[in-house]
Design a protein around this motif. Structure first.
Motif, PDB file in Angstrom:
ATOM      1  N   UNK A  71     -47.032  -7.724  27.214  1.00 25.40           N
ATOM      2  CA  UNK A  71     -48.390  -7.097  26.901  1.00 25.40           C
ATOM      3  C   UNK A  71     -49.087  -7.806  28.107  1.00 25.40           C
ATOM      4  N   UNK A  72     -48.750  -8.219  28.998  1.00 20.53           N
ATOM      5  CA  UNK A  72     -49.564  -8.772  30.160  1.00 20.53           C
ATOM      6  C   UNK A  72     -50.440  -7.737  30.914  1.00 20.53           C
ATOM      7  N   UNK A  73     -49.376  -6.600  31.479  1.00 19.68           N
ATOM      8  CA  UNK A  73     -50.246  -5.386  32.124  1.00 19.68           C
ATOM      9  C   UNK A  73     -50.985  -4.793  31.371  1.00 19.68           C
ATOM     10  N   UNK A  74     -50.908  -4.620  30.368  1.00 18.34           N
ATOM     11  CA  UNK A  74     -51.875  -3.941  29.227  1.00 18.34           C
ATOM     12  C   UNK A  74     -53.264  -4.893  29.449  1.00 18.34           C
ATOM     13  N   UNK A  75     -52.909  -6.012  28.899  1.00 18.94           N
ATOM     14  CA  UNK A  75     -54.036  -6.807  28.760  1.00 18.94           C
ATOM     15  C   UNK A  75     -54.837  -7.242  29.909  1.00 18.94           C
ATOM     16  N   UNK A  76     -54.289  -7.303  30.969  1.00 19.09           N
ATOM     17  CA  UNK A  76     -54.853  -7.321  32.533  1.00 19.09           C
ATOM     18  C   UNK A  76     -55.822  -6.149  32.793  1.00 19.09           C
ATOM     19  N   UNK A  77     -55.064  -4.936  32.416  1.00 16.97           N
ATOM     20  CA  UNK A  77     -55.684  -3.602  32.791  1.00 16.97           C
ATOM     21  C   UNK A  77     -56.904  -3.436  31.821  1.00 16.97           C
TER      22      UNK A  77
ATOM     23  N   UNK B   5     -59.513  -0.199  36.935  1.00 20.19           N
ATOM     24  CA  UNK B   5     -58.505   0.154  36.192  1.00 20.19           C
ATOM     25  C   UNK B   5     -57.346   1.024  36.944  1.00 20.19           C
ATOM     26  N   UNK B   6     -57.909   1.915  37.932  1.00 19.17           N
ATOM     27  CA  UNK B   6     -57.014   2.727  38.869  1.00 19.17           C
ATOM     28  C   UNK B   6     -56.080   1.864  39.481  1.00 19.17           C
ATOM     29  N   UNK B   7     -56.795   0.799  40.121  1.00 21.94           N
ATOM     30  CA  UNK B   7     -55.884  -0.256  41.043  1.00 21.94           C
ATOM     31  C   UNK B   7     -54.649  -0.855  40.281  1.00 21.94           C
ATOM     32  N   UNK B   8     -55.088  -1.468  38.744  1.00 22.56           N
ATOM     33  CA  UNK B   8     -53.995  -1.987  38.073  1.00 22.56           C
ATOM     34  C   UNK B   8     -52.926  -0.975  37.576  1.00 22.56           C
ATOM     35  N   UNK B   9     -53.248   0.208  37.386  1.00 21.76           N
ATOM     36  CA  UNK B   9     -52.252   1.361  36.772  1.00 21.76           C
ATOM     37  C   UNK B   9     -51.206   1.709  37.995  1.00 21.76           C
ATOM     38  N   UNK B  10     -51.932   1.695  39.132  1.00 16.27           N
ATOM     39  CA  UNK B  10     -51.336   1.901  40.474  1.00 16.27           C
ATOM     40  C   UNK B  10     -50.198   0.797  40.583  1.00 16.27           C
ATOM     41  N   UNK B  11     -50.796  -0.338  40.439  1.00 19.96           N
ATOM     42  CA  UNK B  11     -49.861  -1.548  40.700  1.00 19.96           C
ATOM     43  C   UNK B  11     -48.843  -1.659  39.647  1.00 19.96           C
ATOM     44  N   UNK B  12     -48.971  -1.647  38.415  1.00 16.33           N
ATOM     45  CA  UNK B  12     -48.182  -1.673  37.380  1.00 16.33           C
ATOM     46  C   UNK B  12     -47.136  -0.478  37.489  1.00 16.33           C
TER      47      UNK B  12
END
Length: 170
Positions: free
Chosen positions: A16-22, A46-53
Motif C-alpha cells: 500500500x506504500x505507493x497508494x499512501x505516499x501518493x 500526484x502526477x509525479x508519483x503516478x509517473x514514478x510508480x
C-alpha cells in the motif's frame, strides 16, 4: 510456504506504500502557500508519483488506483469532478506505453519524459477547464503549473526512490 498473519499484514502494508505516499502528496499539494496566485500554479505532485510508480511498480499503481487518487483529489479540492482522475489515468497510460524505455533509462531521460508528459497534462487540463467554463481560459497558469511541477520532480522522485527502497525491495 504459508505466510503467517503478521507476514501477510506486513506485505499488504508494504504494497500500500505507493497508494499512501501518493495520497500524502495529494494532501501536501493542497497546503495553502501565502503567495499571490500560487493556488492556480501549485505543483501537481500526484502526477509525479503516478509517473514514478507506473514506471517502477505498475503492479501497485494501476490505472484504477490512479483514477481513485485523482477522484479523491477532485473531491478534496472542490474542483470539477473527474478532471484530475482523467489526467492521472492518462499519465499512467502514457507511462505504460513507454515503460520499457523509461525503466532502464537514466534519471535525465526519465525527467525529460516527465517534462513531455507534463506538457500534455497542461494542455489537457487547460482544455478541460476551458470547456467546463465555456470560454477560452489563459494558458499561462497551466504552463507555469507544468514548469513548477517539473522543477519539483527531482526532489519528489528522490523521496519516492527512498520509499521504494525502504518498503518495496527486500
Amino acid at each position: 510456504m504459508t505466510l503467517t498473519l503478521w507476514q501477510r499484514l506486513d506485505k499488504t502494508g508494504r504494497n500500500l506504500a505507493p497508494f499512501a505516499v501518493t495520497v500524502m502528496l495529494a494532501l501536501a499539494g493542497m497546503i495553502p502557500v501565502p503567495l499571490p496566485g500560487y493556488a492556480s500554479v501549485a505543483p501537481f505532485l500526484t502526477a509525479v508519483a503516478v509517473y514514478y510508480w507506473a514506471i517502477h511498480r505498475p503492479d501497485l499503481m494501476g490505472p484504477g488506483t490512479a483514477f481513485l487518487i485523482g477522484l479523491l483529489q477532485d473531491l478534496l479540492t472542490g474542483g470539477p469532478l473527474g478532471v484530475n482522475a482523467l489526467v492521472l489515468v492518462l499519465v499512467h497510460w502514457a507511462v505504460s506505453s513507454q515503460r520499457r524505455v523509461l525503466v532502464s533509462s537514466t534519471f535525465a531521460l526519465m525527467w525529460f519524459g516527465f517534462g513531455l508528459v507534463m506538457m500534455g497534462v497542461a494542455c489537457i487540463q487547460w482544455l478541460a477547464f476551458s470547456a467546463l467554463q465555456a470560454t477560452v481560459l489563459p494558458f499561462r497558469p497551466a504552463l507555469f503549473q507544468a514548469l513548477l511541477t517539473m522543477a519539483f520532480f527531482p526532489a519528489i522522485a528522490w523521496m519516492l526512490i527512498r520509499v521504494h527502497r525502504a518498503f518495496l525491495q527486500g
